[in-house]
Design an enzyme around this catalytic site. Structure first.
Site, short mmCIF file in Angstrom:
data_model
loop_
_atom_site.label_atom_id
_atom_site.label_comp_id
_atom_site.label_asym_id
_atom_site.label_seq_id
_atom_site.Cartn_x
_atom_site.Cartn_y
_atom_site.Cartn_z
N CYS A 125 69.01 -118.95 20.57
CA CYS A 125 69.31 -120.35 20.21
C CYS A 125 70.30 -121.02 21.15
CB CYS A 125 69.78 -120.43 18.78
SG CYS A 125 68.46 -120.01 17.64
N HIS A 183 73.23 -127.22 17.75
CA HIS A 183 72.01 -126.45 17.49
C HIS A 183 71.67 -126.59 16.01
CE1 HIS A 183 69.02 -123.46 17.20
NE2 HIS A 183 69.77 -122.61 16.54
N ASN A 233 64.43 -124.87 12.75
CA ASN A 233 65.11 -124.28 13.91
C ASN A 233 64.06 -123.95 14.97
OD1 ASN A 233 66.46 -122.70 15.75
ND2 ASN A 233 67.43 -121.36 14.24
N1 ACO Z 1 63.53 -118.49 -0.71
C1 ACO Z 1 64.15 -118.09 -1.83
N2 ACO Z 1 65.10 -117.15 -1.85
C2 ACO Z 1 65.43 -116.58 -0.67
C3 ACO Z 1 64.81 -116.94 0.54
C4 ACO Z 1 63.82 -117.93 0.48
N3 ACO Z 1 63.17 -118.36 1.58
N4 ACO Z 1 65.34 -116.22 1.53
C5 ACO Z 1 66.25 -115.41 0.97
N5 ACO Z 1 66.31 -115.63 -0.36
C6 ACO Z 1 67.18 -114.99 -1.35
C7 ACO Z 1 67.71 -113.66 -0.85
O1 ACO Z 1 66.80 -112.63 -1.13
C8 ACO Z 1 68.99 -113.53 -1.67
O2 ACO Z 1 68.67 -113.07 -2.97
P1 ACO Z 1 69.65 -112.03 -3.74
O3 ACO Z 1 70.93 -112.79 -3.89
O4 ACO Z 1 68.91 -111.79 -4.98
O5 ACO Z 1 69.77 -110.87 -2.80
C9 ACO Z 1 69.47 -114.98 -1.80
O6 ACO Z 1 68.34 -115.81 -1.55
C10 ACO Z 1 70.58 -115.32 -0.82
O7 ACO Z 1 70.18 -114.86 0.48
P2 ACO Z 1 71.11 -115.05 1.75
O8 ACO Z 1 70.43 -114.45 2.93
O9 ACO Z 1 72.49 -114.60 1.42
O10 ACO Z 1 71.08 -116.65 1.84
P3 ACO Z 1 72.01 -117.55 2.69
O11 ACO Z 1 72.68 -118.53 1.84
O12 ACO Z 1 72.84 -116.78 3.66
O13 ACO Z 1 70.92 -118.39 3.54
C11 ACO Z 1 70.09 -118.38 5.80
C12 ACO Z 1 70.05 -117.71 4.42
C13 ACO Z 1 69.58 -119.78 5.64
C14 ACO Z 1 69.20 -117.60 6.76
C15 ACO Z 1 71.56 -118.39 6.32
O14 ACO Z 1 72.11 -117.12 6.16
C16 ACO Z 1 71.69 -118.80 7.75
O15 ACO Z 1 71.52 -119.96 8.09
N6 ACO Z 1 72.08 -117.87 8.64
C17 ACO Z 1 72.43 -118.20 10.03
C18 ACO Z 1 71.23 -118.61 10.84
C19 ACO Z 1 71.64 -118.80 12.30
O16 ACO Z 1 72.56 -119.51 12.65
N7 ACO Z 1 70.95 -118.10 13.19
C20 ACO Z 1 71.29 -118.15 14.60
C21 ACO Z 1 70.33 -118.95 15.37
S1 ACO Z 1 68.69 -118.34 15.26
C22 ACO Z 1 68.32 -117.63 16.81
O17 ACO Z 1 69.15 -117.37 17.61
C23 ACO Z 1 66.89 -117.29 17.09
#
Ligand code: ACO
Length: 328
Positions: free
Chosen positions: A115, A255, A285
């Site tokens: 990213c 980003h 993204n």
């Molecule tokens: N729909 C419903 N529920 C979901 C989904 C979904 N699509 N995905 C995960 N969940 C659930 C999980 O299973 C978890 O359930 P549990 O509590 O029963 O275990 C719950 O939702 C919370 O999951 P988290 O992964 O903790 O959710 P979070 O609030 O962290 O959001 C996300 C996830 C959006 C991916 C976030 O962590 C994020 O934005 N991370 C950073 C992304 C980023 O900056 N990446 C770098 C760039 S990408 C690159 O370089 C290619």
């Protein structure tokens, strides 16, 4: 002799027409519109048409830039491409884009920084302008994330989309262009965000073909913690280094990985929301594509002399920030 800077003199973007909405994803995996919007800010993303590739998007971007600037593709010296989803492992996307766009006198290569791809690529292109070797460099950031996303994995498939954009860099001696950059890398973060199979560490074999490890994997919660801290920190660092306050910054181009990460960065920089380019709800993204897509969409609002800060965090880990003065 006047100081030369590398300035952006044209921008163009390219996104596929196909829309994949949150409602569509609800039918594919156990997710819902409310979860996706509240956790990420994404409403829909674009998915490439069958048969079209990264280099097709790239050729459209080059054509758009040349038309805007009133130049022929043959005048381009170099095309550098930030991507993790080139058409093939080799030849490079740059190689194919030069060919498909008619940039017969250009050469180039791809830069892999997930990213942060557009930041790494922009600074790479800048060096060829500053050295005097090139007069016209096209810098592209684009990804076809649908080619490496597992549409059975709700952790990743709701986040990513396809698209990208590019800019033309030219020498400027009037004080406009890239002023400063801070780029960082920490490969110890690789296990939290990677496409495991397909490289030389884990080549695709008869046994592992079709395995979930062939797709992009992300441990979202861990990446979020690193992203939210590092993107805000590096943006604050470039402001301090250049004596900029929130008042001085006209635009933050972040980003687009997660609305919550963008908000945290803008708050840390002391920026009001009207100074932040945000289009994550429409495109999700697009990895290297998010920042040039924002510049493309906001091109009409940008004014000559605007102080622009670009920031990203991505797989690797890679992250960074660029400060530039808009040139037109
Ligand atoms: N729909 C419903 N529920 C979901 C989904 C979904 N699509 N995905 C995960 N969940 C659930 C999980 O299973 C978890 O359930 P549990 O509590 O029963 O275990 C719950 O939702 C919370 O999951 P988290 O992964 O903790 O959710 P979070 O609030 O962290 O959001 C996300 C996830 C959006 C991916 C976030 O962590 C994020 O934005 N991370 C950073 C992304 C980023 O900056 N990446 C770098 C760039 S990408 C690159 O370089 C290619």
């Amino acid at each position: 002799m006047k100081n030369i800077q590398a300035a952006i003199t044209a921008v163009h973007g390219a996104v596929p027409d196909n829309i994949l909405s949150n409602a569509d994803l609800e039918k594919m995996v156990d997710t819902n519109d409310e979860w996706i919007i509240s956790r990420t800010g994404i409403k829909e993303r674009r998915i490439i048409e069958k048969g079209r590739t990264l280099s097709d998007l790239g050729a459209d971007i080059v054509a758009g830039i040349c038309e805007k600037r009133g130049i022929s593709p043959e005048e381009i010296d170099m095309i550098v491409v930030g991507t993790i989803t080139a058409d093939h492992r080799f030849p490079s996307a740059s190689n194919l884009i030069c060919h498909k766009s008619g940039a017969k006198n250009a050469w180039g290569f791809d830069v892999s920084a997930a990213c942060s791809g557009f930041l790494y690529t922009l600074v790479t292109g800048q060096q060829f302008i500053l050295s005097g070797q090139c007069k016209k460099v096209i810098v592209i950031g684009a990804d076809i994330m649908s080619s490496i996303v597992n549409y059975e994995d709700r952790n990743t498939c709701v986040i990513f989309g396809d698209g990208g954009g590019g800019v033309l860099l030219e020498p400027n001696d009037e004080g406009f262009g890239i002023v400063d950059s801070i780029l960082k890398a920490d490969g110890s973060g690789k296990e939290y965000l990677l496409q495991k199979l397909g490289g030389s560490a884990f080549p695709i074999t008869k046994e592992n073909v079709g395995s979930p490890e062939a797709y992009a994997f992300q441990e979202g919660r861990t990446v979020f913690k690193f992203a939210v801290t590092n993107m805000a920190d590096v943006s604050a660092e470039i402001m301090e280094k250049n004596n900029l306050t929130g008042e001085d910054v006209d635009w933050l181009v972040p980003h687009q990985a997660n609305l919550r990460i963008i908000d945290a960065t803008a708050n840390r920089m002391g920026l009001t929301k009207d100074k932040v380019m945000i289009n994550i709800s429409k495109y999700g993204n697009t990895t290297s594509g998010t920042i040039p897509l924002c510049l493309w969409e906001w091109e009409d609002k940008l004014k000559k002399g605007d102080n622009v800060v670009i920031a990203a965090f991505g797989g690797g880990f890679t992250w960074g920030s660029i400060y530039l003065k808009w040139a037109y």
